[in-house]
Design a protein around this motif. Structure first.
Motif, PDB file in Angstrom:
ATOM      1  N   GLU A  75      70.199 -34.524-105.679  1.00 59.84           N
ATOM      2  CA  GLU A  75      68.937 -35.253-105.811  1.00 59.84           C
ATOM      3  C   GLU A  75      68.733 -36.206-104.634  1.00 59.84           C
ATOM      4  OE1 GLU A  75      68.611 -35.382-110.712  1.00 59.84           O
ATOM      5  OE2 GLU A  75      69.191 -37.181-109.587  1.00 59.84           O
ATOM      6  N   ASN A  76      69.771 -36.910-104.262  1.00 58.75           N
ATOM      7  CA  ASN A  76      69.644 -37.852-103.152  1.00 58.75           C
ATOM      8  C   ASN A  76      69.515 -37.139-101.816  1.00 58.75           C
ATOM      9  OD1 ASN A  76      69.971 -40.895-103.924  1.00 58.75           O
ATOM     10  ND2 ASN A  76      71.296 -39.770-105.327  1.00 58.75           N
ATOM     11  N   TYR A  77      70.279 -36.093-101.611  1.00 64.96           N
ATOM     12  CA  TYR A  77      70.140 -35.333-100.368  1.00 64.96           C
ATOM     13  C   TYR A  77      68.743 -34.719-100.263  1.00 64.96           C
ATOM     14  CZ  TYR A  77      75.266 -35.554 -99.813  1.00 64.96           C
ATOM     15  OH  TYR A  77      76.563 -35.974 -99.644  1.00 64.96           O
ATOM     16  N   ALA A  78      68.238 -34.170-101.377  1.00 66.81           N
ATOM     17  CA  ALA A  78      66.918 -33.541-101.357  1.00 66.81           C
ATOM     18  C   ALA A  78      65.824 -34.550-101.033  1.00 66.81           C
ATOM     19  CB  ALA A  78      66.637 -32.859-102.701  1.00 66.81           C
ATOM     20  N   LYS A  79      65.995 -35.784-101.490  1.00 60.77           N
ATOM     21  CA  LYS A  79      65.023 -36.824-101.162  1.00 60.77           C
ATOM     22  C   LYS A  79      64.913 -36.996 -99.652  1.00 60.77           C
ATOM     23  CE  LYS A  79      63.916 -41.700-102.100  1.00 60.77           C
ATOM     24  NZ  LYS A  79      64.309 -42.916-102.858  1.00 60.77           N
ATOM     25  N   VAL A  80      66.037 -36.934 -98.971  1.00 65.90           N
ATOM     26  CA  VAL A  80      66.036 -37.057 -97.515  1.00 65.90           C
ATOM     27  C   VAL A  80      65.452 -35.803 -96.873  1.00 65.90           C
ATOM     28  CG1 VAL A  80      67.431 -37.598 -95.496  1.00 65.90           C
ATOM     29  CG2 VAL A  80      68.112 -38.480 -97.727  1.00 65.90           C
ATOM     30  N   GLY A  86      76.605 -24.952-109.433  1.00 62.99           N
ATOM     31  CA  GLY A  86      76.216 -23.646-109.925  1.00 62.99           C
ATOM     32  C   GLY A  86      75.086 -22.985-109.164  1.00 62.99           C
ATOM     33  N   GLN A  87      74.716 -23.534-108.006  1.00 61.63           N
ATOM     34  CA  GLN A  87      73.611 -22.981-107.212  1.00 61.63           C
ATOM     35  C   GLN A  87      74.152 -22.389-105.905  1.00 61.63           C
ATOM     36  OE1 GLN A  87      70.879 -22.975-108.897  1.00 61.63           O
ATOM     37  NE2 GLN A  87      71.616 -24.412-110.450  1.00 61.63           N
ATOM     38  N   SER A  88      75.074 -21.450-106.048  1.00 61.99           N
ATOM     39  CA  SER A  88      75.748 -20.914-104.857  1.00 61.99           C
ATOM     40  C   SER A  88      74.793 -20.146-103.949  1.00 61.99           C
ATOM     41  CB  SER A  88      76.913 -20.015-105.266  1.00 61.99           C
ATOM     42  OG  SER A  88      77.913 -20.768-105.931  1.00 61.99           O
ATOM     43  N   THR A 128      57.986 -15.163-104.029  1.00 65.10           N
ATOM     44  CA  THR A 128      59.442 -15.024-103.897  1.00 65.10           C
ATOM     45  C   THR A 128      59.971 -15.765-102.676  1.00 65.10           C
ATOM     46  OG1 THR A 128      59.348 -12.962-102.608  1.00 65.10           O
ATOM     47  CG2 THR A 128      59.372 -12.765-105.027  1.00 65.10           C
ATOM     48  N   MET A 129      59.074 -16.359-101.890  1.00 63.58           N
ATOM     49  CA  MET A 129      59.484 -17.148-100.727  1.00 63.58           C
ATOM     50  C   MET A 129      59.797 -18.597-101.101  1.00 63.58           C
ATOM     51  SD  MET A 129      56.732 -15.881 -97.865  1.00 63.58           S
ATOM     52  CE  MET A 129      56.742 -14.219 -97.195  1.00 63.58           C
ATOM     53  N   GLN A 130      59.933 -18.892-102.369  1.00 61.89           N
ATOM     54  CA  GLN A 130      60.309 -20.215-102.831  1.00 61.89           C
ATOM     55  C   GLN A 130      61.477 -20.076-103.804  1.00 61.89           C
ATOM     56  OE1 GLN A 130      57.136 -21.949-105.228  1.00 61.89           O
ATOM     57  NE2 GLN A 130      56.463 -19.898-105.817  1.00 61.89           N
ATOM     58  N   THR A 131      62.196 -21.144-103.987  1.00 62.59           N
ATOM     59  CA  THR A 131      63.331 -21.061-104.902  1.00 62.59           C
ATOM     60  C   THR A 131      62.842 -21.120-106.344  1.00 62.59           C
ATOM     61  OG1 THR A 131      63.638 -23.457-104.759  1.00 62.59           O
ATOM     62  CG2 THR A 131      64.925 -22.104-103.245  1.00 62.59           C
ATOM     63  N   PRO A 132      63.500 -20.421-107.255  1.00 63.24           N
ATOM     64  CA  PRO A 132      63.007 -20.280-108.627  1.00 63.24           C
ATOM     65  C   PRO A 132      63.390 -21.441-109.550  1.00 63.24           C
ATOM     66  CG  PRO A 132      64.971 -18.965-108.351  1.00 63.24           C
ATOM     67  CD  PRO A 132      64.684 -19.580-106.999  1.00 63.24           C
ATOM     68  N   SER A 149      62.820 -30.225-109.657  1.00 67.16           N
ATOM     69  CA  SER A 149      64.253 -30.014-109.434  1.00 67.16           C
ATOM     70  C   SER A 149      64.613 -30.296-107.985  1.00 67.16           C
ATOM     71  CB  SER A 149      64.632 -28.569-109.778  1.00 67.16           C
ATOM     72  OG  SER A 149      65.943 -28.269-109.326  1.00 67.16           O
ATOM     73  N   PRO A 150      65.794 -30.873-107.735  1.00 68.43           N
ATOM     74  CA  PRO A 150      66.237 -31.033-106.338  1.00 68.43           C
ATOM     75  C   PRO A 150      66.505 -29.701-105.663  1.00 68.43           C
ATOM     76  CG  PRO A 150      68.038 -31.539-107.838  1.00 68.43           C
ATOM     77  CD  PRO A 150      66.807 -31.381-108.689  1.00 68.43           C
ATOM     78  N   TYR A 151      66.518 -28.626-106.447  1.00 68.26           N
ATOM     79  CA  TYR A 151      66.791 -27.304-105.889  1.00 68.26           C
ATOM     80  C   TYR A 151      65.517 -26.505-105.614  1.00 68.26           C
ATOM     81  CZ  TYR A 151      71.393 -28.633-107.573  1.00 68.26           C
ATOM     82  OH  TYR A 151      72.561 -29.315-107.791  1.00 68.26           O
TER      83      TYR A 151
END
Length: 582
Positions: A246-251, A423-425, A460-464, A469-471
């Protein structure tokens, strides 16, 4: 000289601000029986000076920080010019009198920050500082202190956690008697403190603030720590991978709405080259498959060569502090690394060189060119250039450069590490290798190019994941629409080296090892290696993960202590330096 020019000049020469607020004698000479800080914090200008003084003092830690974090790992070795103390640091035979294990330089900065934080509280209570100014100044120095304490924990393990000013001479002399806390407890306290900071934005001081100015062509915005980044690191060490992400994604997403589309699409996103200065950070050649045509005055090396006011540098770095070549002492790594203008004390290890040589580029060139862009061969031997690169040629009179601390390559690899453990390998694999769009797209191809024929294919060019979500990363694009992450290309793609096998998208432990391997290729010599090895070895409860890497460095260097060092590092208690207050 006006106040702002004085501030940046003080910072550039790595000196303390000269106002009476300074506690610069706190661990050296203390001739009085009390440290006098009377009338030191009268207004926000004094608070600005206190911040700059702390960063100027912090800048003086670079040499110790780099040597501890790199020489103790597997990517940096000593040269024949190194003294016995550096050799001890490299082969883990450190004695207590070794000056490179002295914790006092770190605590000198910490104690000055403690004094500043206490006085910021008093200024707020007495209305000498606005709430907004207090929030920014207090949070900035508080986060910087957390960064320094994380370094202390990674190096020394159990340490004193001191958060109050030390004003009496006897207390200064007895700092070694303060109770010590474990590394795990330190992480808990650092997270608790840093999370409670009142201002946790990516940039410490927004445009218009007196500490965010342009002086002599250098902008000061990024000399201050990026707070979500240090929070992400703390959570990564603690094992809370979702909070780290979450913190990394904010950056990572901070510029997604920037009205300058080059900044929106390129800044911090590890992108491919599109003939723009904003994205000229790719390993590239003037002629394909011609090893002699590697671009060395641009491309990937740009992030180290360019000054801190350059748009290329700003597309990559979140935190970096320049040295002014017109003032002493200048960049300390010139003295450590250079064979022409320094003492040439450290060099790339054979392990680091072998790591790069084991890679293969898309063109078939049988090595990773990031190595050629991080060191060079000389008559004296291999010379680390990454830490001394500058747009102005080094000389006996010009020892400028910068200390680059947080950048996009580091951020993407840390995010990959967190996502993989959460779990997001597949997502971790994407940022490591070929980027979001190439990893997730499952639509139509025409002549090898993506050619979506429907909205479903574009999607499909985006994450599901939910947009909250930070992912979630949006890399959708077509002729009419470009989303913030559509140019993301991945760490290995940007370096022009082939991706690792897709089987690692479902192999968490295997991918973790590959991420740490990539750290060695992308981040070598920058000051993250030893913490990376310790963090993963701790997490996996696998001392051999760390011990074997250090052993291989010493073995290839012909160090007679190689076997004994490996056996020593199989005990985690021996990962940490002796904490001795001389």
């Amino acid at each position: 000289m006006d106040f702002n020019k004085k501030v940046i000049a003080l910072l550039a020469v790595a000196l303390l601000a000269t106002g009476s607020w300074s506690c610069k004698k706190i661990t050296d000479e203390v001739p009085e029986d009390k440290l006098d800080i009377t009338n030191a914090y009268r207004n926000v200008g004094d608070a600005d000076a206190a911040v700059i003084g702390a960063y100027g003092q912090f800048l003086g830690l670079e040499k110790l920080y780099i040597l501890q974090n790199e020489l103790r790992g597997d990517l940096v070795d000593v040269t024949g010019n190194a003294d016995a103390y550096l050799k001890q640091l490299s082969n883990h035979t450190t004695s207590k009198d070794n000056p490179y294990v002295d914790p006092r330089p770190y605590y000198t900065v910490i104690l000055n920050i403690n004094d500043a934080l206490k006085n910021f509280n008093l200024m707020l209570a007495d209305h000498r500082m606005s709430v907004d100014d207090y929030n920014k100044h207090y949070s900035d120095l508080g986060a910087l202190r957390s960064f320094i304490y994380l370094q202390l924990g990674a190096q020394y393990g159990s340490i004193p956690y001191i958060t109050e000013p030390v004003e009496k001479v006897e207390d200064v002399k007895n700092l070694s008697l303060y109770p010590r806390i474990s590394f795990d407890e330190l992480l808990t306290r650092l997270i608790d403190f840093t999370e409670k900071l009142p201002y946790k934005e990516v940039y410490s001081y927004p445009a218009g603030n007196a500490l965010n100015v342009a002086i002599d062509g250098q902008n000061t915005q990024k000399i201050f720590i990026c707070k979500p980044f240090i929070l992400g690191d703390l959570y990564l060490w603690k094992g809370n991978y979702l909070k780290a992400a979450e913190n990394y994604a904010k950056v990572m997403n901070v510029e997604n709405t920037n009205t300058n589309i080059n900044v929106q699409f390129d800044a911090y996103k590890v992108v491919g080259y599109l003939s723009s200065a904003y994205n000229d950070l790719v390993v590239r050649y003037t002629r394909a498959q011609d090893e002699g045509a590697l671009i060395t005055d641009g491309g990937w090396r740009n992030m180290f060569i360019q000054p801190t006011n350059n748009i290329t540098w700003n597309s990559e770095f979140f935190w970096g502090i320049p040295y002014n070549p017109g003032y002493k002492p200048g960049n300390p790594m010139v003295d450590v690394c250079s064979s022409l203008y320094g003492k040439y004390l450290i060099k790339p290890s054979q392990v680091a060189i072998d790591n790069w040589n084991a890679q293969r580029q898309y063109s078939g060139i049988p090595y990773d060119a990031r190595g050629r862009l991080s060191y060079e061969n000389s008559a004296a031997g291999p010379v680390i250039t990454k830490l001394t690169d500058n747009n102005t040629v080094l000389s006996s009179f010009n020892k400028g450069g910068k200390w680059g601390i947080y950048r996009a390559g580091l951020l993407h690899l840390r995010f990959s590490e967190a996502a993989n453990r959460d779990g997001q390998s597949k997502l971790g694999w994407a940022f490591l290798n070929t980027g979001i769009q190439d990893t997730y797209y499952t639509g139509t191809f025409v002549n090898g190019a993506k050619s979506p024929v429907s909205t479903a294919e574009i999607n499909t060019m985006q994450t599901p994941y939910p947009t909250s979500s930070p992912y979630y990363f949006d890399a959708r694009s077509n002729s009419d629409y470009k989303s913030p992450w559509y140019r993301n290309t991945g760490i290995r793609n940007r370096a022009n080296v082939r991706p690792i096998d897709v089987s690692f998208q479902t192999d968490m432990l295997g991918l973790e090892g590959k991420i740490i391997d990539e750290d060695a290729l992308e981040l070598a010599f920058e000051g993250s290696r030893w913490p990376d090895l310790v963090r993963v070895a701790r997490r996996q409860n696998n001392p051999a993960f760390l011990a074997e890497k250090v052993y291989q460095k010493l073995l290839k260097a012909g160090d007679p202590n190689a076997t004994a060092t490996r056996a020593k590092l199989m005990d985690p208690a021996n990962w940490y330096l002796p904490f001795d207050w001389k």
